[in-house]
Write an enzyme that holds these catalytic residues in place. Structure first.
Site, PDB file in Angstrom:
ATOM      1  N   GLY A   1       0.202  14.889  -0.903  1.00 36.04           N
ATOM      2  CA  GLY A   1       0.029  14.964  -1.375  1.00 36.04           C
ATOM      3  C   GLY A   1       1.340  15.046  -2.276  1.00 36.04           C
ATOM      4  O   GLY A   1       1.640  15.448  -3.453  1.00 36.04           O
ATOM      5  N   SER A   2       2.334  15.116  -1.737  1.00 36.37           N
ATOM      6  CA  SER A   2       3.584  14.789  -2.129  1.00 36.37           C
ATOM      7  C   SER A   2       4.633  13.878  -3.699  1.00 36.37           C
ATOM      8  O   SER A   2       4.805  14.764  -4.680  1.00 36.37           O
ATOM      9  CB  SER A   2       5.030  15.025  -1.540  1.00 36.37           C
ATOM     10  OG  SER A   2       5.594  13.778  -1.067  1.00 36.37           O
TER      11      SER A   2
ATOM     12  N   ILE B   1      -9.555   0.705   0.806  1.00 37.52           N
ATOM     13  CA  ILE B   1     -10.824   1.071  -0.753  1.00 37.52           C
ATOM     14  C   ILE B   1     -11.322  -0.364  -0.709  1.00 37.52           C
ATOM     15  O   ILE B   1     -11.131  -1.793  -0.089  1.00 37.52           O
ATOM     16  CB  ILE B   1     -10.003   0.268  -2.010  1.00 37.52           C
ATOM     17  CG1 ILE B   1      -8.748   1.806  -2.126  1.00 37.52           C
ATOM     18  CG2 ILE B   1     -10.593   0.637  -3.121  1.00 37.52           C
ATOM     19  CD1 ILE B   1      -8.824   2.997  -2.378  1.00 37.52           C
TER      20      ILE B   1
ATOM     21  N   HIS C   1       4.079   2.943  -0.791  1.00 38.44           N
ATOM     22  CA  HIS C   1       4.364   2.396   0.790  1.00 38.44           C
ATOM     23  C   HIS C   1       6.123   2.678   0.814  1.00 38.44           C
ATOM     24  O   HIS C   1       6.468   2.062   0.378  1.00 38.44           O
ATOM     25  CB  HIS C   1       3.601   1.109   1.135  1.00 38.44           C
ATOM     26  CG  HIS C   1       4.444   0.541   2.326  1.00 38.44           C
ATOM     27  ND1 HIS C   1       3.763   1.452   3.241  1.00 38.44           N
ATOM     28  CD2 HIS C   1       4.628   0.261   3.501  1.00 38.44           C
ATOM     29  CE1 HIS C   1       3.518   0.225   4.501  1.00 38.44           C
ATOM     30  NE2 HIS C   1       4.707   0.031   4.543  1.00 38.44           N
TER      31      HIS C   1
ATOM     32  N   ASP D   1      -1.526  -2.996   2.007  1.00 32.81           N
ATOM     33  CA  ASP D   1      -0.138  -3.202   1.684  1.00 32.81           C
ATOM     34  C   ASP D   1      -0.066  -4.580   1.344  1.00 32.81           C
ATOM     35  O   ASP D   1       1.181  -5.077   1.155  1.00 32.81           O
ATOM     36  CB  ASP D   1       0.848  -2.951   3.027  1.00 32.81           C
ATOM     37  CG  ASP D   1      -0.029  -1.686   3.509  1.00 32.81           C
ATOM     38  OD1 ASP D   1       0.031  -0.379   2.393  1.00 32.81           O
ATOM     39  OD2 ASP D   1       0.320  -0.736   4.579  1.00 32.81           O
TER      40      ASP D   1
HETATM   41  C1  GRF Z   1       4.309   8.254   1.661  1.00 31.18           C
HETATM   42  O1  GRF Z   1       5.781   7.834   2.708  1.00 31.18           O
HETATM   43  C2  GRF Z   1       3.240   6.954   1.019  1.00 31.18           C
HETATM   44  O2  GRF Z   1       4.205   6.295   0.839  1.00 31.18           O
HETATM   45  C3  GRF Z   1       2.301   6.741   2.535  1.00 31.18           C
HETATM   46  O3  GRF Z   1       2.382   7.972   2.075  1.00 31.18           O
HETATM   47  C4  GRF Z   1       2.628   8.705   2.218  1.00 31.18           C
HETATM   48  C5  GRF Z   1       1.945  10.379   1.598  1.00 31.18           C
HETATM   49  O4  GRF Z   1       2.726  11.400   1.260  1.00 31.18           O
HETATM   50  N1  GRF Z   1       1.675   5.962   1.207  1.00 31.18           N
HETATM   51  P1  GRF Z   1       2.844  12.406   0.709  1.00 31.18           P
HETATM   52  O5  GRF Z   1       0.992  12.486   1.044  1.00 31.18           O
HETATM   53  O6  GRF Z   1       2.468  11.988  -0.465  1.00 31.18           O
HETATM   54  O7  GRF Z   1       3.556  13.159   0.713  1.00 31.18           O
END
Ligand code: GRF
Length: 203
Positions: free
Chosen positions: A14-15, A95, A111, A152
């Site tokens: 969830g960063s 989804i 992505h 995607d």
């Molecule tokens: C990110 O690299 C995003 O592009 C992909 O999953 C990863 C999630 O990272 N869909 P975080 O959970 O937001 O840290």
């Protein structure tokens, strides 16, 4: 202008979600992080929701083994919090049509590559960065896109490039790209909210 409520779907760290929450809290983003849904009860994303005082829900095939009931619950929660934009932030579930139709053209994903390159089924996490290196790419980046029923595959809303350096490993590349992601997600949401990026009609 009415407040835009954001509903997050996240499975892991969830960063990206945190970067968006921070931008809402310090006024860079004119939106309200309204609710977090995770299919993973022990996800860092749900912990981040608790720390930020945002309602968090664990909803997945473990809590609701029937996919139709699960979709019903996801929609119910998003509607309960009057969510206008659904933000996928590392959500490791496809989804399904009911949710897609209910939030038509209002579900956004990020992505970690320059789509359409290195996207599609099975292309996630470190696999993306390893494939970029294996292909000998000189640059990579991040893409924000609308979600449709193809992995995607939805309309691309924004991209930002990052260089691939000679001694990169998948991990070093991931670390560079994630910083780009955090910035791009916030900037793109700003543009959507202020009308600079127009989403197709919701119905
Ligand atoms: C990110 O690299 C995003 O592009 C992909 O999953 C990863 C999630 O990272 N869909 P975080 O959970 O937001 O840290």
């Amino acid at each position: 202008m009415a407040t835009i409520n954001l509903g997050f779907l996240a499975s892991g760290r969830g960063s990206n979600m945190q970067a968006i929450i921070d931008a809402c809290r310090d006024g860079r983003l004119n939106a309200n992080p309204a609710v977090v849904i995770s299919n993973n009860a022990s996800s860092v994303a749900l912990e981040r929701a608790r720390n930020a005082d945002i309602p968090g829900y664990h909803l997945g095939l473990i809590t609701h083994p029937d996919p139709d009931t699960l979709d019903f619950m996801i929609i119910e929660i998003l509607q309960r919090y009057e969510v206008n934009l659904v933000i996928l932030a590392g959500y490791m579930q496809k989804i399904r049509p009911k949710v897609l139709n209910t939030f038509k053209n209002r579900i956004i994903n990020i992505h970690p590559s320059l789509l359409p390159k290195f996207g599609g089924r099975g292309m996630y996490g470190m696999k993306v960065h390893a494939a970029v290196l294996a292909a000998g790419e000189k640059e990579t980046g991040a893409t924000i896109h609308l979600v449709n029923n193809e992995y995607d595959g939805g309309l691309i809303l924004a991209q930002c490039k990052a260089p691939v350096e000679q001694n990169d490993t998948p991990e070093s590349l991931a670390a560079r790209v994630i910083n780009v992601e955090h910035r791009l997600y916030v900037e793109t949401l700003q543009k959507i909210i202020n009308g600079e990026i127009k989403l197709p009609a919701a119905r």
